[in-house]
Structure formats: structure tokens, C-alpha cells
Design a protein around this motif. Structure first.
Motif, PDB file in Angstrom:
ATOM      1  N   ILE A 256       6.082  29.484 -31.103  1.00 15.02           N
ATOM      2  CA  ILE A 256       6.973  30.636 -31.278  1.00 15.02           C
ATOM      3  C   ILE A 256       8.400  30.153 -31.509  1.00 15.02           C
ATOM      4  O   ILE A 256       9.113  30.651 -32.391  1.00 15.02           O
ATOM      5  CB  ILE A 256       6.897  31.578 -30.053  1.00 15.02           C
ATOM      6  CG1 ILE A 256       5.537  32.275 -30.010  1.00 15.02           C
ATOM      7  CG2 ILE A 256       8.036  32.604 -30.073  1.00 15.02           C
ATOM      8  CD1 ILE A 256       5.249  33.020 -28.717  1.00 15.02           C
ATOM      9  N   ILE A 257       8.818  29.146 -30.737  1.00 16.26           N
ATOM     10  CA  ILE A 257      10.168  28.592 -30.885  1.00 16.26           C
ATOM     11  C   ILE A 257      10.330  27.953 -32.267  1.00 16.26           C
ATOM     12  O   ILE A 257      11.360  28.130 -32.923  1.00 16.26           O
ATOM     13  CB  ILE A 257      10.468  27.574 -29.762  1.00 16.26           C
ATOM     14  CG1 ILE A 257      10.526  28.307 -28.407  1.00 16.26           C
ATOM     15  CG2 ILE A 257      11.762  26.826 -30.029  1.00 16.26           C
ATOM     16  CD1 ILE A 257      10.575  27.384 -27.194  1.00 16.26           C
ATOM     17  N   VAL A 258       9.308  27.242 -32.724  1.00 17.17           N
ATOM     18  CA  VAL A 258       9.352  26.640 -34.070  1.00 17.17           C
ATOM     19  C   VAL A 258       9.554  27.742 -35.107  1.00 17.17           C
ATOM     20  O   VAL A 258      10.414  27.623 -35.995  1.00 17.17           O
ATOM     21  CB  VAL A 258       8.061  25.828 -34.361  1.00 17.17           C
ATOM     22  CG1 VAL A 258       7.972  25.457 -35.834  1.00 17.17           C
ATOM     23  CG2 VAL A 258       7.999  24.582 -33.489  1.00 17.17           C
ATOM     24  N   LYS A 259       8.804  28.814 -34.986  1.00 22.30           N
ATOM     25  CA  LYS A 259       8.913  29.925 -35.931  1.00 22.30           C
ATOM     26  C   LYS A 259      10.301  30.563 -35.845  1.00 22.30           C
ATOM     27  O   LYS A 259      10.913  30.869 -36.870  1.00 22.30           O
ATOM     28  CB  LYS A 259       7.828  30.957 -35.649  1.00 22.30           C
ATOM     29  CG  LYS A 259       7.777  32.076 -36.648  1.00 22.30           C
ATOM     30  CD  LYS A 259       6.621  33.004 -36.387  1.00 22.30           C
ATOM     31  CE  LYS A 259       6.619  34.142 -37.397  1.00 22.30           C
ATOM     32  NZ  LYS A 259       5.596  35.126 -37.115  1.00 22.30           N
ATOM     33  N   ASP A 260      10.814  30.748 -34.627  1.00 27.14           N
ATOM     34  CA  ASP A 260      12.145  31.341 -34.437  1.00 27.14           C
ATOM     35  C   ASP A 260      13.225  30.535 -35.143  1.00 27.14           C
ATOM     36  O   ASP A 260      14.230  31.087 -35.584  1.00 27.14           O
ATOM     37  CB  ASP A 260      12.508  31.410 -32.949  1.00 27.14           C
ATOM     38  CG  ASP A 260      11.761  32.500 -32.185  1.00 27.14           C
ATOM     39  OD1 ASP A 260      11.081  33.338 -32.823  1.00 27.14           O
ATOM     40  OD2 ASP A 260      11.865  32.497 -30.934  1.00 27.14           O
ATOM     41  N   HIS A 261      13.033  29.234 -35.237  1.00 29.99           N
ATOM     42  CA  HIS A 261      14.053  28.363 -35.816  1.00 29.99           C
ATOM     43  C   HIS A 261      13.791  28.017 -37.276  1.00 29.99           C
ATOM     44  O   HIS A 261      14.512  27.200 -37.850  1.00 29.99           O
ATOM     45  CB  HIS A 261      14.212  27.093 -34.965  1.00 29.99           C
ATOM     46  CG  HIS A 261      14.930  27.381 -33.694  1.00 29.99           C
ATOM     47  ND1 HIS A 261      16.294  27.481 -33.610  1.00 29.99           N
ATOM     48  CD2 HIS A 261      14.470  27.654 -32.461  1.00 29.99           C
ATOM     49  CE1 HIS A 261      16.639  27.799 -32.383  1.00 29.99           C
ATOM     50  NE2 HIS A 261      15.543  27.902 -31.662  1.00 29.99           N
TER      51      HIS A 261
END
Length: 71
Positions: free
Chosen positions: A12-17
């Protein structure tokens, strides 16, 4: 330490960034490091968790336990 919940939240963090490279640049690590963690070729380390929590301000409770607010 690499349970499926933590990996899911890291994704999710990868996608957010905007992808692995953008996240890697944001926290000062190599994109290959992020890739290895996501693909279970390297354990989720305290080093990575601390960078995500302290540099990017993600909640440790959310990242590790899946409880509370994301940030």
C-alpha cells in the motif's frame, strides 16, 4: 517478521508513493531492496520499518499490527 499483513501494508505504501523507485528514493534505499522485501527474498527489517515510520510518518501500529490510523 515478514507476515502477510506487513507485506500487504508495505505494498500500500509503495502504491501511495507511485512505485518502488519513488518510495526507495523517498527513504534513501535502493529500489532492489524494496523489491526483495515485497517478493519475500529479504525479511522485513527494523531498518525498513523505522524508515517508513520516522521518515514518512506512517504509524508503527498500523504498519506492524494493522491497527489504528495509517499515519
Amino acid at each position: 517478521m515478514a507476515d502477510e499483513g506487513i507485506l500487504k501494508r508495505i505494498k500500500i505504501i509503495v502504491k501511495d508513493h507511485g512505485g518502488q523507485l519513488a518510495l526507495a528514493n523517498a527513504i534513501g534505499v535502493d529500489q532492489g531492496f524494496i523489491s526483495k522485501v515485497i517478493n519475500k527474498k529479504q525479511e522485513v527489517s527494523y531498518y525498513l520499518i523505522s524508515k517508513l515510520c520516522y521518515q514518512l510518518k506512517y504509524s508503527p501500529d498500523w504498519l506492524i499490527l494493522g491497527t489504528g490510523e495509517k499515519s
